[in-house]
Design an enzyme around this catalytic site. Structure first.
Site, PDB file in Angstrom:
ATOM      1  N   GLU A   2       0.845  -1.198   0.000  1.00  0.00           N
ATOM      2  CA  GLU A   2       0.000   0.000   0.000  1.00  0.00           C
ATOM      3  C   GLU A   2       0.878   1.244   0.000  1.00  0.00           C
ATOM      4  O   GLU A   2       1.742   1.391   0.884  1.00  0.00           O
ATOM      5  CB  GLU A   2      -0.900  -0.002   1.246  1.00  0.00           C
ATOM      6  CG  GLU A   2      -1.893  -1.153   1.256  1.00  0.00           C
ATOM      7  CD  GLU A   2      -2.413  -1.483   2.653  1.00  0.00           C
ATOM      8  OE1 GLU A   2      -2.053  -0.798   3.618  1.00  0.00           O
ATOM      9  OE2 GLU A   2      -3.179  -2.468   2.763  1.00  0.00           O
ATOM     10  N   HIS A  22      -1.249   0.570  16.225  1.00  0.00           N
ATOM     11  CA  HIS A  22      -0.180   0.836  15.250  1.00  0.00           C
ATOM     12  C   HIS A  22       1.189   0.815  15.924  1.00  0.00           C
ATOM     13  O   HIS A  22       2.119   1.475  15.478  1.00  0.00           O
ATOM     14  CB  HIS A  22      -0.392   2.185  14.557  1.00  0.00           C
ATOM     15  CG  HIS A  22      -1.541   2.206  13.603  1.00  0.00           C
ATOM     16  ND1 HIS A  22      -2.847   2.162  14.019  1.00  0.00           N
ATOM     17  CD2 HIS A  22      -1.595   2.225  12.238  1.00  0.00           C
ATOM     18  CE1 HIS A  22      -3.648   2.179  12.972  1.00  0.00           C
ATOM     19  NE2 HIS A  22      -2.918   2.210  11.873  1.00  0.00           N
ATOM     20  N   SER A  34      -5.959  -3.871   0.962  1.00  0.00           N
ATOM     21  CA  SER A  34      -6.509  -5.231   0.938  1.00  0.00           C
ATOM     22  C   SER A  34      -5.404  -6.158   1.435  1.00  0.00           C
ATOM     23  O   SER A  34      -4.763  -6.852   0.645  1.00  0.00           O
ATOM     24  CB  SER A  34      -6.905  -5.634  -0.494  1.00  0.00           C
ATOM     25  OG  SER A  34      -7.856  -4.773  -1.061  1.00  0.00           O
ATOM     26  N   GLU A  35      -5.197  -6.178   2.730  1.00  0.00           N
ATOM     27  CA  GLU A  35      -4.046  -6.940   3.239  1.00  0.00           C
ATOM     28  C   GLU A  35      -4.137  -8.426   2.900  1.00  0.00           C
ATOM     29  O   GLU A  35      -3.119  -9.075   2.646  1.00  0.00           O
ATOM     30  CB  GLU A  35      -3.896  -6.754   4.754  1.00  0.00           C
ATOM     31  CG  GLU A  35      -3.254  -5.436   5.153  1.00  0.00           C
ATOM     32  CD  GLU A  35      -4.240  -4.273   5.187  1.00  0.00           C
ATOM     33  OE1 GLU A  35      -5.462  -4.533   5.082  1.00  0.00           O
ATOM     34  OE2 GLU A  35      -3.805  -3.119   5.308  1.00  0.00           O
ATOM     35  N   ASP A  66       0.818  -4.418  12.878  1.00  0.00           N
ATOM     36  CA  ASP A  66      -0.482  -4.700  13.498  1.00  0.00           C
ATOM     37  C   ASP A  66      -1.445  -5.300  12.470  1.00  0.00           C
ATOM     38  O   ASP A  66      -2.386  -6.013  12.825  1.00  0.00           O
ATOM     39  CB  ASP A  66      -1.084  -3.413  14.045  1.00  0.00           C
ATOM     40  CG  ASP A  66      -0.081  -2.621  14.893  1.00  0.00           C
ATOM     41  OD1 ASP A  66      -0.193  -2.646  16.107  1.00  0.00           O
ATOM     42  OD2 ASP A  66       0.838  -2.017  14.293  1.00  0.00           O
ATOM     43  N   PHE A 122       1.850  -1.528   8.550  1.00  0.00           N
ATOM     44  CA  PHE A 122       2.083  -1.646   9.995  1.00  0.00           C
ATOM     45  C   PHE A 122       1.954  -3.120  10.367  1.00  0.00           C
ATOM     46  O   PHE A 122       1.045  -3.810   9.890  1.00  0.00           O
ATOM     47  CB  PHE A 122       1.049  -0.831  10.788  1.00  0.00           C
ATOM     48  CG  PHE A 122       1.281   0.651  10.784  1.00  0.00           C
ATOM     49  CD1 PHE A 122       1.938   1.280  11.841  1.00  0.00           C
ATOM     50  CD2 PHE A 122       0.843   1.425   9.713  1.00  0.00           C
ATOM     51  CE1 PHE A 122       2.145   2.656  11.831  1.00  0.00           C
ATOM     52  CE2 PHE A 122       1.050   2.800   9.700  1.00  0.00           C
ATOM     53  CZ  PHE A 122       1.702   3.420  10.757  1.00  0.00           C
TER      54      PHE A 122
END
Lengths: 337, 324
Positions: free
Chosen positions: B29, B129, B59-60, B85, B83
């Site tokens: 991203e 984060h 869209s991980e 997270d 990140f």
């Protein structure tokens, strides 16, 4: 299903190709019936998800693919894997937990994979393989290999995030992938219509990704095949992905544990009448196929399943020493020195 | 030789590998046109073009899933998770798919994937984060995990990760992005699974990782003023884990401290403590001490976050305690 395409007016494959599709459906059916019997005898452990009644979709697509194409399927993936050319005895041996299993006994019913035949895995987490198939298609495009990825999934998958993420990515990157929703009307034990905001769980979402809605009779092998030829050609020519919704029905429950009692008797009876195999046989006879030829296909398919079963049952169990192999590419599993 | 920031080292490492191997592709991203939200990937789009350096949607699951599929079909993808997270968003892809595919298929599938991610606290980003998630990865069989703490290690370990035939997560402590270090000219390739003593000493072994490395070095300096000679061992690689280096050091010092940014329970230091207690029990002359973040989400306010993450003071105190 008045709103689905039918074979009428569709240009179908030649008789030889259709006989091949018939053979594939019959092999898939007999293989799964045998797998079911072996489960009932307690020879296969764990669970299984049979696609009996849905064979026209796997067969119609298998007949449209090249050897280098890549197929991704679900835990209901025995037939898809078989019809890519995976050796039947090795698949049966995997179900039986034998050393000669296609995954050496490490996969089982839900993870049949034969990379050497482009069967890139049976994925047991709903929807996981949709972005993975898109990624394989991305690599095909990046490397200029001319391959197409085909991703089979169930109606329940249309409500999980990966469905939407993968379709968007595939569309925006114009990837050579065909997503095939096998809509058997039940996500697991629940009717898909009871939990979905649109009537056609895949086709009605196609426009969200700029794709043509394609809704077909998934029990009509000719319709499936012509759709496969068209969508695979589109992918191969660089025009991007397709989303196909093929309506079908599983004759049994979701899995081994499920007798499927939630389905009305009349509905089951209606779909048994629409079994894709006998109707296809009738159609081929009408198209000039010889009854003896079809009988021979049936006999040969049964003999192949018998041989595969015998071979698998005679195979040894895996050597416990293989437990700690093949986690890493060096063949081992060491995490420390 | 040049002085580079850690963030510049990220771009140099990726560029080195993309230059060398045309099958290396990079997605994530905001990584291409924007050069990364942490400015770690600036210049890569211009150098390698939009086919090989590619922006993705948010869209991980698709990013990591696509990396897996691409690896199954001949690419060596590097995927960035902005990140760490966000591993929680795509954990199925990481833990169920990538980590298990090779084993489940009995070796049919090779997955040379690198997932890079900005990790850890200290930037006042709050609980979603700032997490140190390296121990999540460490807990899943089938994933390799490295944590570079200097610009030089960043390049070398990234190159090793890209060249490795298995999936590797490269964990980048985001508070180190502005840190600087000398980097030699030419190709830099390190090795997975090798710890490094960044300060040698004979009195106590301090095992440390990532952003805690500079703090442990500062603590060791302070301890030296009091005549305590600490060895600071940068573990660098959680999987594979360089147990030999750790055990050898403890054999010499007789004392062990771990300094972990992760929350208390099941931190990587607990695994090391367990191994040492099992295999080097008779070399120990004092208790094994773990200095960690408390078992809490990280707060945002400066004062609270600083109180949570191990400080130089706490490392000094913990090290003294280990000496009895």
């Amino acid at each position: 299903m008045s709103d689905t395409d039918t074979a009428e007016g569709t240009e179908v494959a030649d008789l030889e190709a259709r006989l091949s599709i018939y053979r594939m459906m019959q092999e898939g059916r007999l293989f799964e019936e045998r797998a079911r019997d072996l489960f009932l005898q307690g020879l296969v452990k764990g669970t299984s998800h049979l696609g009996i009644g849905q064979e026209a979709i796997a067969a119609g697509f298998a007949a449209a693919l090249e050897p280098d194409d890549l197929v991704f399927c679900t835990y209901r993936g025995h037939v898809h894997t078989l019809l890519r050319g995976a050796p039947m005895a090795a698949l049966m041996a995997e179900l039986l937990g034998r050393a000669t299993g296609i995954c050496g006994g490490k996969g089982g019913s839900m993870h049949l994979t034969d990379v050497s035949h482009g069967a890139m895995g049976s994925y047991a987490i709903v929807g996981a393989h949709m972005p993975i198939a898109a990624g394989a298609a991305w690599a095909a495009k990046a490397r200029g290999t001319d391959q197409v990825a085909v991703c089979f999934f169930g109606d329940g998958t249309t409500n999980i995030g990966t469905f939407h993420e993968a379709l968007n990515l595939a569309a925006v990157w114009a990837l050579p992938v065909v997503f095939v929703c096998e809509n058997n009307l039940y996500m697991e034990y629940t009717a898909i219509g009871d939990v979905t905001a649109v009537e056609h769980p895949a086709a009605d979402r196609a426009s969200a990704y700029g794709l043509e809605p394609i809704l077909i009779d998934g029990n009509d092998a000719d319709v499936v095949h012509t759709t496969a030829v068209r969508t695979v050609a589109r992918a191969r020519s660089g025009d991007g992905p397709s989303l196909v919704e093929a309506v079908t029905y599983r004759h049994g429950g979701h899995s081994r544990a499920d007798p499927g009692k939630y389905r009305p008797d009349e509905e089951v009876a209606e779909w048994l009448r629409r079994d894709p195999i006998p109707s296809y046989r009738e159609r081929l006879l009408a198209a000039g196929a010889d009854e003896g030829t079809l009988d021979a296909i049936d006999r040969d398919a049964l003999a192949a399943v018998d041989r595969a079963t015998e071979e698998a049952r005679e195979a040894p169990f895996p050597d416990p020493d293989t437990l700690e192999t093949e986690l890493w590419a060096d063949g081992g599993s060491a995490w420390r020195n | 030789m040049a002085e580079l920031t850690y963030r510049e080292a990220v771009a140099r490492g990726i560029a080195q590998e993309m230059e060398r191997d045309p099958s290396v592709f990079f997605i994530g991203e905001d990584v291409a046109a924007a050069g990364g939200v942490f400015k770690t990937t600036e210049g890569l789009l211009d150098r390698f073009g939009p086919d090989r350096v590619r922006d993705t949607p948010i869209s991980e699951q698709a990013i990591i899933g696509a990396a897996m599929g691409a690896a199954m079909n001949g690419l060596r993808p590097i995927a960035e998770l902005m990140f760490s997270d966000f591993f929680a968003v795509c954990w199925d892809m990481v833990a169920n798919q990538i980590a298990k595919a090779r084993y489940m298929t009995n070796g049919q599938v090779a997955l040379p994937i690198v997932i890079r991610t900005a990790n850890g606290g200290g930037a006042r980003f709050g609980a979603q984060h700032s997490q140190s998630v390296e121990t999540w990865m460490m807990a899943i069989p089938g994933l390799k995990v490295v944590v570079p703490s200097t610009p030089l290690d960043m390049i070398g370990l990234l190159a090793a990760a890209v060249r490795d035939p298995d999936p590797v997560v490269v964990v980048e402590p985001k508070v180190l992005y502005a840190s600087k270090g000398d980097v030699p000219d030419g190709e830099i390739v390190d090795e997975l699974g090798v710890a490094r003593a960044v300060r040698e000493g004979g009195d106590v072994t301090i095992c440390v990782l990532g952003a805690m490395v500079p703090k442990a070095l500062e603590a060791a300096g302070r301890l030296a003023d009091d005549g305590i000679d600490a060895e600071v061992l940068d573990v660098r690689s959680l999987v594979p884990l360089d147990v030999r280096a750790i055990a050898d050091s403890v054999e010499r010092t007789g004392h062990l401290v771990t300094v972990e940014e992760n929350p208390r329970l099941c931190g990587w230091g607990a695994e090391i403590a367990s191994i040492v207690a099992d295999e080097k029990f008779y070399a120990l002359d004092g208790p094994i001490v773990r200095v960690t973040t408390p078992h809490l989400p990280l707060p945002s306010a400066d004062v609270l976050e600083d109180a949570a993450i191990p400080s130089v003071d706490r490392i000094v105190e913990g090290t003294r305690r280990s000496l009895g």
